[in-house]
Scaffold this motif. Structure first.
Motif, PDB file in Angstrom:
ATOM      1  N   UNK A  13       0.844  -1.164   0.071  1.00 56.94           N
ATOM      2  CA  UNK A  13       0.046  -0.200   0.036  1.00 56.94           C
ATOM      3  C   UNK A  13       0.933   1.369   0.104  1.00 56.94           C
ATOM      4  N   UNK A  14       1.810   1.125   0.722  1.00 60.29           N
ATOM      5  CA  UNK A  14       2.870   2.312   0.650  1.00 60.29           C
ATOM      6  C   UNK A  14       3.523   2.523  -0.641  1.00 60.29           C
ATOM      7  N   UNK A  15       3.624   1.589  -1.409  1.00 56.90           N
ATOM      8  CA  UNK A  15       4.400   1.504  -2.658  1.00 56.90           C
ATOM      9  C   UNK A  15       3.278   2.338  -3.660  1.00 56.90           C
ATOM     10  N   UNK A  16       2.177   1.846  -3.489  1.00 54.99           N
ATOM     11  CA  UNK A  16       0.890   2.345  -4.359  1.00 54.99           C
ATOM     12  C   UNK A  16       0.987   3.876  -4.127  1.00 54.99           C
ATOM     13  N   UNK A  17       0.789   4.231  -2.729  1.00 53.74           N
ATOM     14  CA  UNK A  17       0.979   5.511  -2.502  1.00 53.74           C
ATOM     15  C   UNK A  17       1.823   6.408  -2.901  1.00 53.74           C
ATOM     16  N   UNK A  18       3.130   6.019  -3.056  1.00 51.20           N
ATOM     17  CA  UNK A  18       4.494   6.625  -3.348  1.00 51.20           C
ATOM     18  C   UNK A  18       4.290   6.684  -5.029  1.00 51.20           C
ATOM     19  N   UNK A  19       3.978   5.714  -5.575  1.00 46.62           N
ATOM     20  CA  UNK A  19       3.861   5.613  -6.950  1.00 46.62           C
ATOM     21  C   UNK A  19       2.628   6.691  -7.414  1.00 46.62           C
ATOM     22  N   UNK A  20       1.449   6.616  -6.765  1.00 48.75           N
ATOM     23  CA  UNK A  20       0.580   7.711  -7.226  1.00 48.75           C
ATOM     24  C   UNK A  20       1.177   9.149  -7.100  1.00 48.75           C
TER      25      UNK A  20
END
Length: 139
Positions: free
Chosen positions: A124-131
């Motif tokens: 979820x952190x990776x999705x947030x950073x990517x977005x």
């Protein structure tokens, strides 16, 4: 109807993951351990996925429109770029370290453990950073 078909497909996918043992991260790590106690189970699951996708795309290409949607949403991008290769590398590293990819991780939530929780939080952190990066590039 579209939502019901989505739920049915997700349920079938989750059951397939559970029956094949792919919700057990030790199987995935065992597949990656080619120099030790190699477990070929994942190869058969991946082979089944490739065959299913091959047949599915052949059926899709014969239709003019999807059964439950307006138009097909097929990938159009064909070139390899740094974003694709970098994302694939990060996915592979995370998969190798945790033994989970997103589908089996979500299917395994019922038996939540500390390593699974750590993987889900970092996903979820990776999705947030990517977005956030994507939003900055579009601005």
């Amino acid at each position: 109807m579209k939502t019901a078909a989505g739920y049915a497909a997700g349920l079938l996918f989750g059951i397939g993951l559970a029956v094949s043992g792919m919700t057990d991260p030790a199987r995935v790590v065992g597949f990656l351990d080619v120099a030790g106690a190699w477990d070929p189970t994942l190869m058969f699951v991946l082979g089944g996925a490739v065959i299913t996708t091959f047949i599915g795309y052949r059926l899709v290409f014969k239709r003019t429109a999807p059964l439950l949607g307006g138009v097909f949403q097929l990938p159009t991008k064909r070139e390899l770029d740094a974003k694709l290769l970098g994302g694939a590398a990060l996915f592979g590293i995370g998969w190798g370290l945790s033994g989970y990819c997103p589908g089996p991780a979500i299917a395994s939530i019922g038996g939540l453990s500390l390593p699974l929780l750590a993987m889900l939080v970092t996903m979820v952190l990776g999705w947030f950073v990517a977005s956030r990066f994507a939003a900055k590039r579009l601005a």
